[in-house]
Design a protein around this motif. Structure first.
Motif, mmCIF file in Angstrom:
data_model
loop_
_atom_site.group_PDB
_atom_site.id
_atom_site.type_symbol
_atom_site.label_atom_id
_atom_site.label_comp_id
_atom_site.label_asym_id
_atom_site.label_seq_id
_atom_site.Cartn_x
_atom_site.Cartn_y
_atom_site.Cartn_z
ATOM 1 N N LEU A 80 0.819 -1.208 0.000
ATOM 2 C CA LEU A 80 0.000 0.000 0.000
ATOM 3 C C LEU A 80 0.854 1.261 0.000
ATOM 4 N N GLU A 81 2.143 1.095 0.198
ATOM 5 C CA GLU A 81 3.055 2.232 0.257
ATOM 6 C C GLU A 81 3.338 2.752 -1.150
ATOM 7 N N THR A 82 3.569 4.041 -1.257
ATOM 8 C CA THR A 82 3.915 4.648 -2.538
ATOM 9 C C THR A 82 5.382 4.394 -2.857
ATOM 10 N N THR A 83 5.639 3.899 -4.057
ATOM 11 C CA THR A 83 7.011 3.719 -4.535
ATOM 12 C C THR A 83 7.192 4.527 -5.814
ATOM 13 N N ILE A 84 8.420 4.996 -6.044
ATOM 14 C CA ILE A 84 8.680 5.921 -7.149
ATOM 15 C C ILE A 84 9.946 5.506 -7.889
ATOM 16 N N VAL A 85 9.877 5.571 -9.217
ATOM 17 C CA VAL A 85 11.040 5.384 -10.080
ATOM 18 C C VAL A 85 11.069 6.563 -11.044
ATOM 19 N N CYS A 86 12.194 7.277 -11.105
ATOM 20 C CA CYS A 86 12.311 8.451 -11.961
ATOM 21 C C CYS A 86 13.446 8.272 -12.961
ATOM 22 N N VAL A 87 13.259 8.848 -14.148
ATOM 23 C CA VAL A 87 14.210 8.724 -15.245
ATOM 24 C C VAL A 87 14.424 10.105 -15.854
ATOM 25 N N GLY A 88 15.670 10.373 -16.280
ATOM 26 C CA GLY A 88 15.958 11.611 -16.982
ATOM 27 C C GLY A 88 16.555 12.675 -16.087
ATOM 28 N N SER A 89 17.038 13.723 -16.735
ATOM 29 C CA SER A 89 17.613 14.848 -16.007
ATOM 30 C C SER A 89 16.512 15.622 -15.293
ATOM 31 N N PRO A 90 16.855 16.382 -14.265
ATOM 32 C CA PRO A 90 15.813 17.143 -13.547
ATOM 33 C C PRO A 90 14.997 18.054 -14.456
ATOM 34 N N TYR A 91 15.610 18.526 -15.531
ATOM 35 C CA TYR A 91 14.900 19.438 -16.431
ATOM 36 C C TYR A 91 13.794 18.725 -17.194
ATOM 37 N N ASN A 92 14.039 17.467 -17.567
ATOM 38 C CA ASN A 92 13.055 16.678 -18.315
ATOM 39 C C ASN A 92 12.779 15.357 -17.602
ATOM 40 N N GLN A 93 12.630 15.392 -16.311
ATOM 41 C CA GLN A 93 12.457 14.166 -15.537
ATOM 42 C C GLN A 93 11.042 13.612 -15.672
ATOM 43 N N SER A 94 10.949 12.290 -15.773
ATOM 44 C CA SER A 94 9.669 11.581 -15.783
ATOM 45 C C SER A 94 9.682 10.567 -14.648
ATOM 46 N N CYS A 95 8.535 10.399 -13.985
ATOM 47 C CA CYS A 95 8.465 9.506 -12.829
ATOM 48 C C CYS A 95 7.291 8.544 -12.959
ATOM 49 N N LEU A 96 7.535 7.322 -12.509
ATOM 50 C CA LEU A 96 6.507 6.286 -12.423
ATOM 51 C C LEU A 96 6.193 6.064 -10.952
ATOM 52 N N PHE A 97 4.933 6.285 -10.581
ATOM 53 C CA PHE A 97 4.482 6.122 -9.203
ATOM 54 C C PHE A 97 3.612 4.865 -9.106
ATOM 55 N N HIS A 98 3.861 4.078 -8.085
ATOM 56 C CA HIS A 98 2.952 3.001 -7.714
ATOM 57 C C HIS A 98 2.208 3.443 -6.451
ATOM 58 N N ASN A 99 0.887 3.333 -6.481
ATOM 59 C CA ASN A 99 0.056 3.735 -5.337
ATOM 60 C C ASN A 99 0.227 5.225 -5.025
ATOM 61 N N LEU A 100 -0.045 6.052 -6.007
ATOM 62 C CA LEU A 100 -0.048 7.497 -5.781
ATOM 63 C C LEU A 100 -1.463 7.902 -5.384
ATOM 64 N N TYR A 101 -1.605 8.516 -4.227
ATOM 65 C CA TYR A 101 -2.916 8.849 -3.675
ATOM 66 C C TYR A 101 -3.327 10.261 -4.096
ATOM 67 N N TYR A 102 -4.637 10.505 -4.030
ATOM 68 C CA TYR A 102 -5.172 11.800 -4.453
ATOM 69 C C TYR A 102 -6.387 12.137 -3.603
ATOM 70 N N VAL A 103 -6.386 13.342 -3.029
ATOM 71 C CA VAL A 103 -7.510 13.801 -2.221
ATOM 72 C C VAL A 103 -7.520 15.323 -2.219
ATOM 73 N N ASP A 104 -8.708 15.899 -2.273
ATOM 74 C CA ASP A 104 -8.867 17.358 -2.214
ATOM 75 C C ASP A 104 -7.951 18.074 -3.211
ATOM 76 N N SER A 105 -7.960 17.580 -4.437
ATOM 77 C CA SER A 105 -7.219 18.196 -5.550
ATOM 78 C C SER A 105 -5.707 18.179 -5.359
ATOM 79 N N ALA A 106 -5.183 17.200 -4.648
ATOM 80 C CA ALA A 106 -3.740 17.146 -4.402
ATOM 81 C C ALA A 106 -3.245 15.707 -4.441
#
Length: 294
Positions: free
Chosen positions: A104-130
């Protein structure tokens, strides 16, 4: 024998005809008594028109009609938005909690330089527009700020909520927030001018798909698009988005309405198209998506 039958039926037939004639005359008489004369209706219409013209000036009448038109348009827009909310709510409500993710925990994998970084989130939660990351104290999280729109200078950075133990996190998820699952892969990007098909494709969908390609083989399977686009009643680019993705499109503004006081969780979530759009020219004048993938 046949003559007797004819003699017997003859009085009955005459009686039926007389009854039918009497009933028809009765209907005509009653209809004349309860009907409103045409002259009275015309007088009523003329009276209402005179009252309208005498009570309101020309500008007031125009304002009244404009307000009525705007009210009808607002009601139609509200009804359409509510339909979108109900449609997606029905889909997500019947989703099973964490069909593929083992945690149930959120895990993250990111690729690319900070300027063009892309991230894959597992179990990314969303509430109250955030967006919200739920993690356990001591777990490693890479830098996860990304740009979802090349023309928005401010990066998107989900909020983080840290728990002392995984057991505390699990209790919070299962018994406190009980989120609705948005299954499969969701690709998020923003687009300011999606009413223009050129901008919609090469400034919105193209760089976002480049971000998805960074996490193979997800780009080869149907996915969902979370689109940061405005309201547009005749933007056929939205249909293009949904057909290209395969699992349809969910507008960010609709999700914001759905998330008021309600928790959602994305099974897999990809965002971070950076400056890989067609209008984001590189020094060598190549499409930045191709440069990033070389």
């Amino acid at each position: 024998m046949s003559q007797k039958i004819k003699k017997t039926r003859s009085p009955l037939s005459i009686f039926c005809l007389l009854f039918l004639l009497f009933f028809t005359i009765l209907i005509i008489i009653v209809g004349q008594k309860i009907s409103v004369p045409t002259t009275n209706i015309n007088q009523l219409v003329l009276g209402l028109r005179a009252t309208w013209n005498s009570s309101f000036g020309q500008q007031e009448r125009v304002d009244f009609l404009n307000n009525a038109t705007n009210l009808n348009s607002t009601m139609s827009t509200t009804t359409s938005a509510q339909f979108e909310i109900n449609k997606h709510t029905m889909i997500f409500t019947h989703s099973r909690l964490f069909s593929r993710n083992k945690t149930l925990e959120t895990t993250i994998v990111c690729v690319g330089s900070p300027y063009n970084q892309s991230c894959l989130f597992h179990n990314l939660y969303y509430v109250d527009s955030a967006f919200v990351i739920l993690t356990v104290n001591g777990s490693y999280l890479p830098p996860f700020s990304v740009r979802t729109d090349a023309f928005n200078l401010w990066p998107t950075t989900p909020r983080t909520r840290t728990f002392n133990s995984y057991a505390d996190l699990e209790i919070f998820v299962r018994t406190v927030i009980d989120p609705k699952v948005i299954p499969a892969v969701t690709l998020h990007f923003g687009q300011l001018w999606h009413f223009n098909i050129g901008h919609a494709l090469f400034d919105g969908l193209y760089p976002a798909y480049v971000a998805l390609i960074r996490f193979p083989p997800r780009h080869l399977h149907p996915f969902r698009i979370l689109a940061g686009v405005g309201n547009c009643n005749d933007c056929w680019s939205e249909d293009v988005y949904g057909r290209f993705a395969g699992l349809g499109i969910l507008k960010h503004i609709v999700l914001n309405q759905m998330s008021k006081g309600n928790w959602f969780v994305f099974e897999e979530f990809v965002m971070g198209s950076g400056t890989m759009c067609q209008r984001c020219t590189q020094p060598n004048f190549q499409l930045p998506g191709g440069v990033e993938l070389d």
